[in-house]
Design a protein around this motif. Structure first.
Motif, short mmCIF file in Angstrom:
data_model
loop_
_atom_site.label_atom_id
_atom_site.label_comp_id
_atom_site.label_asym_id
_atom_site.label_seq_id
_atom_site.Cartn_x
_atom_site.Cartn_y
_atom_site.Cartn_z
N ARG A 268 0.90 -1.08 0.04
CA ARG A 268 0.06 -0.07 0.06
C ARG A 268 0.97 1.12 -0.01
O ARG A 268 0.73 2.14 -0.67
CB ARG A 268 -0.91 0.00 1.08
N SER A 269 1.97 1.30 0.85
CA SER A 269 2.86 2.56 0.92
C SER A 269 3.55 2.53 -0.70
O SER A 269 3.85 3.82 -0.86
CB SER A 269 4.12 2.56 1.91
N ALA A 270 3.84 1.50 -1.35
CA ALA A 270 4.71 1.72 -2.42
C ALA A 270 3.47 2.20 -3.63
O ALA A 270 4.08 3.02 -4.50
CB ALA A 270 4.94 0.21 -3.02
N GLN A 271 2.32 1.67 -3.45
CA GLN A 271 1.42 2.55 -4.53
C GLN A 271 1.21 3.92 -4.17
O GLN A 271 0.87 4.69 -5.05
CB GLN A 271 -0.02 1.79 -4.25
N ARG A 272 1.32 4.29 -2.61
CA ARG A 272 1.02 5.87 -2.69
C ARG A 272 2.46 6.64 -3.28
O ARG A 272 2.15 7.77 -3.58
CB ARG A 272 1.14 5.98 -1.08
N GLY A 273 3.53 5.72 -2.87
CA GLY A 273 4.66 6.57 -3.59
C GLY A 273 4.53 6.57 -5.14
O GLY A 273 5.08 7.71 -5.62
N ARG A 274 4.08 5.75 -5.76
CA ARG A 274 3.81 6.01 -7.24
C ARG A 274 2.95 6.95 -7.73
O ARG A 274 3.23 7.49 -8.66
CB ARG A 274 3.62 4.58 -7.77
N SER A 275 1.87 7.14 -6.75
CA SER A 275 0.92 8.02 -7.16
C SER A 275 1.44 9.26 -6.89
O SER A 275 0.78 10.47 -7.41
CB SER A 275 -0.42 7.58 -6.23
#
Length: 193
Positions: A64-71
């Motif tokens: 979930r934190s990786a998806q936030r970073g990419r967004s």
């Protein structure tokens, strides 16, 4: 004596059983017994399920934190233009700072060359003054005063001077015309008191 047998009377012919005293917290003890029985039968299974659940939660939180970073990365063309402008501004500032540094370095090199030239000129003047018979330390004074002296006077060559003492003078013997000689002190009573 008679044989006497004492028997306790209990329920219908059953052997002796102690009486059960009712406990104050019946709910807590029954719960503890139930939990204890569950752990003794299924303890390893419960431990394995707990560990797997913990690892699954950790994995999902990382994802979930990786998806936030990419967004948060610039995905719109407007953001890409903004990033490009920032990079160009940084490059321009770097170029300006480098040019200033290069200019300062050039000024410093020029000063170094001037100082080296001045040192070389002073060494040449010292050499010339030594060739003329001046002392090494007098060369610095000579170089400063040459401009003043050249307009007012002409340098005179060295001449041989007479020795101050005769050739047979020996200071250890006290002979040979020296004005200093040993004199003993006056003999007599001391004047102290």
């Amino acid at each position: 004596m008679d044989d006497v047998v004492i028997e306790d009377v209990h329920d219908e012919g059953s052997p002796y059983r102690p009486e059960k005293v009712p406990l104050a917290n019946q709910d807590v003890t029954s719960l503890a017994l139930t939990v204890g029985e569950l752990l003794s039968q299924y303890g390893w299974y419960l431990l394995a399920v707990t560990v797997v659940t913990y690892l699954l939660v950790q994995h999902l939180s990382k994802r979930r934190s990786a998806q936030r970073g990419r967004s948060s990365d610039p995905q719109t063309p407007q953001d890409a233009v903004l990033v490009a402008k920032r990079q160009e501004a940084m490059e321009a500032a770097r170029r300006k700072m480098q040019e200033e540094l290069d200019a300062k370095a050039a000024v410093f090199r020029e000063k170094q060359k001037q100082q080296e030239e001045e040192k070389r000129r002073q060494k040449i003047e010292e050499w010339e003054s030594m060739q003329q018979g001046k002392s090494y330390k007098g060369a610095a004074k000579f170089s400063q005063s040459t401009e003043e002296a050249s307009s007012s006077s002409v340098l005179k060559p060295k001449t041989d001077k007479k020795p101050l003492r005769s050739a047979d003078y020996n200071p250890l013997t006290g002979q040979g015309g020296g004005s200093c000689s040993f004199r003993s002190g006056r003999r007599g009573p001391s004047s102290g008191g």
